[in-house]
Structures are given as structure tokens and as C-alpha cells.
Design a protein around this motif. Sequence first.
Motif, PDB file in Angstrom:
ATOM      1  N   LEU A  28     -11.227 -31.300  14.131  1.00 51.84           N
ATOM      2  CA  LEU A  28     -12.476 -31.704  13.478  1.00 51.84           C
ATOM      3  C   LEU A  28     -13.668 -31.317  14.351  1.00 51.84           C
ATOM      4  O   LEU A  28     -13.647 -31.495  15.576  1.00 51.84           O
ATOM      5  CB  LEU A  28     -12.478 -33.217  13.232  1.00 51.84           C
ATOM      6  CG  LEU A  28     -11.479 -33.730  12.192  1.00 51.84           C
ATOM      7  CD1 LEU A  28     -11.566 -35.246  12.102  1.00 51.84           C
ATOM      8  CD2 LEU A  28     -11.711 -33.093  10.826  1.00 51.84           C
ATOM      9  N   ARG A  32     -19.353 -32.953   9.910  1.00 53.89           N
ATOM     10  CA  ARG A  32     -18.484 -32.816   8.758  1.00 53.89           C
ATOM     11  C   ARG A  32     -18.689 -31.438   8.129  1.00 53.89           C
ATOM     12  O   ARG A  32     -19.830 -31.007   7.965  1.00 53.89           O
ATOM     13  CB  ARG A  32     -18.825 -33.915   7.736  1.00 53.89           C
ATOM     14  CG  ARG A  32     -17.842 -34.104   6.628  1.00 53.89           C
ATOM     15  CD  ARG A  32     -18.281 -35.253   5.731  1.00 53.89           C
ATOM     16  NE  ARG A  32     -18.200 -36.542   6.414  1.00 53.89           N
ATOM     17  CZ  ARG A  32     -17.106 -37.308   6.455  1.00 53.89           C
ATOM     18  NH1 ARG A  32     -16.004 -36.894   5.850  1.00 53.89           N
ATOM     19  NH2 ARG A  32     -17.127 -38.462   7.089  1.00 53.89           N
ATOM     20  N   ASP A  42     -12.521 -30.408   7.907  1.00 52.78           N
ATOM     21  CA  ASP A  42     -12.537 -31.686   7.183  1.00 52.78           C
ATOM     22  C   ASP A  42     -11.864 -31.523   5.821  1.00 52.78           C
ATOM     23  O   ASP A  42     -11.042 -32.352   5.406  1.00 52.78           O
ATOM     24  CB  ASP A  42     -13.975 -32.193   6.980  1.00 52.78           C
ATOM     25  CG  ASP A  42     -14.547 -32.824   8.233  1.00 52.78           C
ATOM     26  OD1 ASP A  42     -15.084 -32.052   9.066  1.00 52.78           O
ATOM     27  OD2 ASP A  42     -14.456 -34.054   8.401  1.00 52.78           O
ATOM     28  N   ARG A  79     -14.692 -39.932  12.960  1.00 51.21           N
ATOM     29  CA  ARG A  79     -14.279 -39.715  11.552  1.00 51.21           C
ATOM     30  C   ARG A  79     -12.778 -39.909  11.359  1.00 51.21           C
ATOM     31  O   ARG A  79     -12.303 -40.037  10.231  1.00 51.21           O
ATOM     32  CB  ARG A  79     -14.683 -38.307  11.091  1.00 51.21           C
ATOM     33  CG  ARG A  79     -16.190 -38.072  11.067  1.00 51.21           C
ATOM     34  CD  ARG A  79     -16.605 -37.000  10.075  1.00 51.21           C
ATOM     35  NE  ARG A  79     -16.081 -35.671  10.316  1.00 51.21           N
ATOM     36  CZ  ARG A  79     -16.497 -34.834  11.285  1.00 51.21           C
ATOM     37  NH1 ARG A  79     -17.425 -35.212  12.147  1.00 51.21           N
ATOM     38  NH2 ARG A  79     -15.975 -33.619  11.396  1.00 51.21           N
ATOM     39  N   TYR A  83     -10.070 -40.880   7.949  1.00 50.82           N
ATOM     40  CA  TYR A  83      -9.037 -39.990   7.402  1.00 50.82           C
ATOM     41  C   TYR A  83      -7.641 -40.621   7.545  1.00 50.82           C
ATOM     42  O   TYR A  83      -6.943 -40.863   6.559  1.00 50.82           O
ATOM     43  CB  TYR A  83      -9.073 -38.632   8.107  1.00 50.82           C
ATOM     44  CG  TYR A  83     -10.222 -37.750   7.679  1.00 50.82           C
ATOM     45  CD1 TYR A  83     -10.342 -37.324   6.361  1.00 50.82           C
ATOM     46  CD2 TYR A  83     -11.195 -37.350   8.579  1.00 50.82           C
ATOM     47  CE1 TYR A  83     -11.396 -36.507   5.952  1.00 50.82           C
ATOM     48  CE2 TYR A  83     -12.257 -36.540   8.187  1.00 50.82           C
ATOM     49  CZ  TYR A  83     -12.348 -36.123   6.873  1.00 50.82           C
ATOM     50  OH  TYR A  83     -13.387 -35.333   6.472  1.00 50.82           O
TER      51      TYR A  83
END
Length: 279
Positions: A28, A32, A42, A79, A83
Amino acid sequence: MSQSSPRSHVIDHPGGTVRVVQLTDTHLCKSRGGTLLGMDTDHSLQAVINLVKAERPAIDLLLGTGDLSDQGALEAYQRLPGYFGQLTQTHCWLPGNHDLRANMALAADDPLRLSRELRVANWQVVMLDSQVPGEVGGELGASELAQLEHALLAAESEGLYSLVCLHHQPVKIGCDWLDQQMVADAAEFFAVLARFPGVRGVLWGHVHQQVDRHLGEIQLMASPSTCVQFAPDSVDFRADPLPPGYRWLDLCEDGTLRTGVSRAHGVKFNVDLDSDGYQ
Ligand SMILES: [Fe+2]
């Protein structure tokens, strides 16, 4: 889950088969929608998670085996729970060469994330750190090997089978450019494993491709990245058009380890196949 020490966790489980999923090399980026070789990492991770949801609706443990970020950005790790948490709150992370341990620790939203020993049913999962800061290649070193031995001694005394996880490959896989980056002290690693017949699997990332081999009772497993794939049997860097994917592992009560790889066929991904590297 309950915490027995900062480095060791017991995961609540009713007994029987433990259903594990490995997501590796998510790469990642800071923002984003950032890309690796033209692929939105992403987007590809979410596509793989959607595949896991469809194929493995109930999992007990999710393992993120390194290169979770592409450049070590705190925002990338922040993030991850959004996920991985779509599949289970029981997810654990270990670092790869692209990771920054300090930012992983800052973003870890539960002590479980960076746990080193996970006990679940009659299995133990050992999470090792093969990162050498500033280097692409891996090495365990004396302290990780000691941690491995300590964990396997404990598992043996409790009658547990073991799965050992790390980022770098401990065996040559047949890609010259990647094999220069394998675990430098692999001989010492396997010398420890050889003393413990309860070890049933070694699982890693880094190579962005599937490998399935056996070493006696031990299954040796490498897995597709959730983004760009690397071509098998390549002398120099070469990307592979195969789609992103994941590995599932069923850890059975009798010590049997069943496993397989699944890929997100049918989803459109961009990838620059003419690239000559990505470091
Ligand atoms: Fe990677």
C-alpha cells in the motif's frame, strides 16, 4: 482473543480445524490509489479481499506477511485495519523489506497485530522478523533464531503443531534476482526446525509468486502478492501477468496442513509488464 504476554497471544477457538488466510505484499502506498508498476495496490487488495469473502466466509486468523506498505508510510499501515478487518479482527502483521517497523507499531490498533507467537486450537503460529533495515535481502540473526527456538520448545511441551511465518524466502526458488535476497542464515533456520517434529509449515511472502514444496513433514509455501506478480524462473526482474491472489491454509487437529492459492481472475488490473525493476 486474550493476551498472555505482549509477544504471545491465545486466540479463542472452539477446537478442530483452524482456518487461516495469508495476504502478503500488499504494497500500500502513502495515498489511497497509489500504484506499483502501474497497478493500484488499494484496488488490487480490495479485489483479493472480495475473493476471500466469496471463497472463505469464515476464517479464524489472517496473516499479513510483509511488504504491507510500499514505502513504509504511516498512512499505508493506518488503512490496513480497514482492509483486513473486513475479513476478521484477528489479523497479525510481520515486516518485509519495504516496511518501517516504527510506523507499523504506531498504526497497530491492537497488541495482537505485532504478536510473535499465536496459539490457536492445537497449533502455534510463529511470526518472525527477517527484515534487515536498509537492505532488500533478509536475515534472521541470533535473536530471531533464539525466539524461534523458544517458541518451538514451548509448542513441543504443550503438544502443539507449528506454522512458522517470515517475509523472505528461506530456500532458493529459481529466480536468480530474487534468490540473491533470500534469508542469509537459512541453514541455521532449518537446523532449528529440524529439531522439532511438530513443525508442519513454513510460510513466506517477498517473491510475489506461488511455491509449494515439501521438506520431510514440513510444507514450504510462498504465495502470490495481492498486487503485482513476479515471473517464475526469471534471471532478472520480470513481472508476470497472472492476477493478484491469496493463500488459504487449514490447520487440522491431527497436524495435517491443507493449503491452496486462489487468484482474482476476471478482474481488470493494470500492470507494466515491460518494467525492468521496482525497487
Ligand atoms: Fe513485496
